[in-house]
Design an enzyme around this catalytic site. Structure first.
Site, PDB file in Angstrom:
ATOM      1  N   ASP A   1      52.967  42.742  57.470  1.00 22.89           N
ATOM      2  CA  ASP A   1      52.965  44.048  56.813  1.00 22.89           C
ATOM      3  C   ASP A   1      54.000  44.927  57.507  1.00 22.89           C
ATOM      4  O   ASP A   1      54.322  44.718  58.684  1.00 22.89           O
ATOM      5  CB  ASP A   1      51.587  44.699  56.883  1.00 22.89           C
ATOM      6  CG  ASP A   1      51.413  45.788  55.831  1.00 22.89           C
ATOM      7  OD1 ASP A   1      51.936  46.902  56.044  1.00 22.89           O
ATOM      8  OD2 ASP A   1      50.780  45.525  54.791  1.00 22.89           O
TER       9      ASP A   1
ATOM     10  N   ARG B   1      47.118  50.631  41.884  1.00 26.84           N
ATOM     11  CA  ARG B   1      46.999  51.629  40.817  1.00 26.84           C
ATOM     12  C   ARG B   1      46.131  52.803  41.244  1.00 26.84           C
ATOM     13  O   ARG B   1      45.256  52.669  42.090  1.00 26.84           O
ATOM     14  CB  ARG B   1      46.358  50.992  39.581  1.00 26.84           C
ATOM     15  CG  ARG B   1      47.259  50.115  38.806  1.00 26.84           C
ATOM     16  CD  ARG B   1      46.592  49.716  37.505  1.00 26.84           C
ATOM     17  NE  ARG B   1      45.579  48.680  37.659  1.00 26.84           N
ATOM     18  CZ  ARG B   1      44.756  48.296  36.706  1.00 26.84           C
ATOM     19  NH1 ARG B   1      44.801  48.889  35.523  1.00 26.84           N
ATOM     20  NH2 ARG B   1      43.883  47.331  36.906  1.00 26.84           N
TER      21      ARG B   1
ATOM     22  N   ARG C   1      48.676  48.524  34.988  1.00 28.05           N
ATOM     23  CA  ARG C   1      49.422  47.655  35.899  1.00 28.05           C
ATOM     24  C   ARG C   1      50.919  47.794  35.662  1.00 28.05           C
ATOM     25  O   ARG C   1      51.723  47.740  36.592  1.00 28.05           O
ATOM     26  CB  ARG C   1      48.982  46.196  35.694  1.00 28.05           C
ATOM     27  CG  ARG C   1      47.519  45.925  36.013  1.00 28.05           C
ATOM     28  CD  ARG C   1      47.141  44.489  35.696  1.00 28.05           C
ATOM     29  NE  ARG C   1      45.740  44.183  36.009  1.00 28.05           N
ATOM     30  CZ  ARG C   1      44.756  44.239  35.147  1.00 28.05           C
ATOM     31  NH1 ARG C   1      44.993  44.625  33.894  1.00 28.05           N
ATOM     32  NH2 ARG C   1      43.528  43.927  35.509  1.00 28.05           N
TER      33      ARG C   1
ATOM     34  N   ASN D   1      56.851  48.337  42.708  1.00 21.93           N
ATOM     35  CA  ASN D   1      56.425  47.036  43.217  1.00 21.93           C
ATOM     36  C   ASN D   1      57.498  45.974  43.016  1.00 21.93           C
ATOM     37  O   ASN D   1      57.568  44.997  43.766  1.00 21.93           O
ATOM     38  CB  ASN D   1      55.111  46.609  42.577  1.00 21.93           C
ATOM     39  CG  ASN D   1      53.923  47.364  43.171  1.00 21.93           C
ATOM     40  OD1 ASN D   1      54.086  48.144  44.110  1.00 21.93           O
ATOM     41  ND2 ASN D   1      52.736  47.132  42.630  1.00 21.93           N
TER      42      ASN D   1
ATOM     43  N   VAL E   1      50.408  37.777  43.783  1.00 21.83           N
ATOM     44  CA  VAL E   1      49.204  38.515  43.407  1.00 21.83           C
ATOM     45  C   VAL E   1      49.492  39.952  42.964  1.00 21.83           C
ATOM     46  O   VAL E   1      48.771  40.503  42.145  1.00 21.83           O
ATOM     47  CB  VAL E   1      48.186  38.525  44.580  1.00 21.83           C
ATOM     48  CG1 VAL E   1      46.923  39.283  44.218  1.00 21.83           C
ATOM     49  CG2 VAL E   1      47.845  37.090  45.003  1.00 21.83           C
ATOM     50  N   ALA E   2      50.547  40.579  43.491  1.00 17.58           N
ATOM     51  CA  ALA E   2      50.785  42.003  43.227  1.00 17.58           C
ATOM     52  C   ALA E   2      51.069  42.267  41.745  1.00 17.58           C
ATOM     53  O   ALA E   2      51.612  41.421  41.030  1.00 17.58           O
ATOM     54  CB  ALA E   2      51.953  42.501  44.072  1.00 17.58           C
ATOM     55  N   ASN E   3      50.721  43.468  41.297  1.00 18.80           N
ATOM     56  CA  ASN E   3      50.915  43.865  39.895  1.00 18.80           C
ATOM     57  C   ASN E   3      52.236  44.605  39.671  1.00 18.80           C
ATOM     58  O   ASN E   3      52.748  45.223  40.591  1.00 18.80           O
ATOM     59  CB  ASN E   3      49.764  44.777  39.454  1.00 18.80           C
ATOM     60  CG  ASN E   3      48.500  44.011  39.139  1.00 18.80           C
ATOM     61  OD1 ASN E   3      48.548  42.956  38.512  1.00 18.80           O
ATOM     62  ND2 ASN E   3      47.365  44.522  39.568  1.00 18.80           N
TER      63      ASN E   3
ATOM     64  N   HIS F   1      48.504  39.167  32.755  1.00 13.26           N
ATOM     65  CA  HIS F   1      47.452  39.870  33.495  1.00 13.26           C
ATOM     66  C   HIS F   1      47.519  41.351  33.142  1.00 13.26           C
ATOM     67  O   HIS F   1      48.119  42.164  33.851  1.00 13.26           O
ATOM     68  CB  HIS F   1      47.661  39.670  34.994  1.00 13.26           C
ATOM     69  CG  HIS F   1      46.568  40.226  35.841  1.00 13.26           C
ATOM     70  ND1 HIS F   1      45.232  39.958  35.619  1.00 13.26           N
ATOM     71  CD2 HIS F   1      46.598  41.049  36.931  1.00 13.26           C
ATOM     72  CE1 HIS F   1      44.504  40.575  36.532  1.00 13.26           C
ATOM     73  NE2 HIS F   1      45.307  41.254  37.332  1.00 13.26           N
TER      74      HIS F   1
END
Length: 295
Positions: A15, A64, A70, A77, A100-102, A157
């Site tokens: 991170d 969000r 999303r 993102n 996984v991120a939107n 998604h």
């Protein structure tokens, strides 16, 4: 945590926030004598520490806020994804990637374009999560164990995802035979809005535990060569009449990643819904290119 407690693999947490991944890694490591595993858990701010990783699960991005979709996250993102992808390409070029991120399908496209990862080795985690929500809502409504509900959700998604009642089974019975149509439709709609429901409750965050379970299930299927048929955002090359996009479909996951796209015998109506969802994904991909996110 799920990967470590299953002793599935050693883990490196990355991170940009100084001290945060190191603190989480230390906290997780201090639980090892209780859960009895000897995996290594490292926290770092340096992407170089992922060197040689067999698998990378990309979750970094802004969550969000209530009222957001999303899709609203595509620009910010998307830029975060470019940084991740450039570092994956440099330090772990042979890794499997679970994204996984939107907005998930479009961000998977971004990472794929930057890394050049073979299409069988990169996929998005969405269908496993969406299907889990769908199955939970059905089990809750019928008062039965989640173990006895099987079902699948296809498509992007987002609000155009495609739950499939005709391919949903409860204790061996087709869902339409044990639940009225209006209740099924309500559950389908709740599934589509499942993430937003959690965002609305949390106010300052988004879903966490269920997505982690979905990513874990996919990682385990690949690492242990389980040959599981799971719904994932896979790159399609003509399957279901869709080409050039990452869209949620069933796929066989094993040691080679996506080993086969599993083609269900969809009805004309179901196929039309899936293609509509793919069109929505394409619009997001077009936006990525319009915004110049890929440079």
């Amino acid at each position: 945590m799920r990967i470590a407690e299953a002793a599935l693999a050693d883990v490196v947490l990355v991170d940009i926030v100084e001290g945060m991944p190191q603190g989480k890694a230390l906290d997780l490591s201090e639980s090892r004598p209780v859960v009895l595993n000897d995996v290594s858990i490292v926290g770092t701010n340096d992407y170089a520490d992922i060197a040689g990783s067999d698998m990378v699960i990309t979750t970094a991005g802004v969550p969000r806020k209530p009222g957001m979709s999303r899709d609203d996250l595509i620009e910010i993102n998307g830029k975060i994804a470019v940084t991740m992808a450039e570092n994956i390409k440099e330090y772990a070029p042979d890794a499997f990637i679970i994204q996984v991120a939107n907005p998930l399908d479009a961000i998977t496209y971004v990472i794929s374009e930057i890394t050049g990862t073979p299409k069988n080795k990169i996929m998005g985690m969405a269908g496993v999560l969406d299907s889990s929500r769908y199955r939970y809502f059905i089990a809750e409504a019928l008062g039965v164990s989640v173990k006895d509900v099987q079902g699948i959700v296809l498509g992007g998604h987002g609000d155009t995802m495609v739950p499939l009642p005709r391919f949903t089974w409860v204790g061996g019975a087709p869902l339409p035979e044990v639940m009225p149509a209006d209740q099924i439709e309500a559950i389908v709609e709740r599934t589509r809005k499942g993430g937003a429901e959690i965002v609305g409750l949390l106010k300052t965050g988004s879903a966490y535990y269920a997505p982690s379970a979905g990513a874990f299930e996919m990682a385990k299927a690949i690492i242990k060569d389980e040959k599981r048929i799971l719904p994932v955002a896979a790159y399609l090359n003509g399957e279901y009449g869709i080409s050039g996009l990452f869209v949620g479909v069933p796929a066989v996951l094993g040691k080679d990643g996506i080993e086969k796209i599993w083609q269900l015998p969809l009805s004309d109506e179901e196929l039309a819904a899936l293609k509509n969802s793919a069109d929505h994904v394409k619009a997001l991909v077009d936006k990525v290119n319009e915004l110049g996110i890929l440079g």
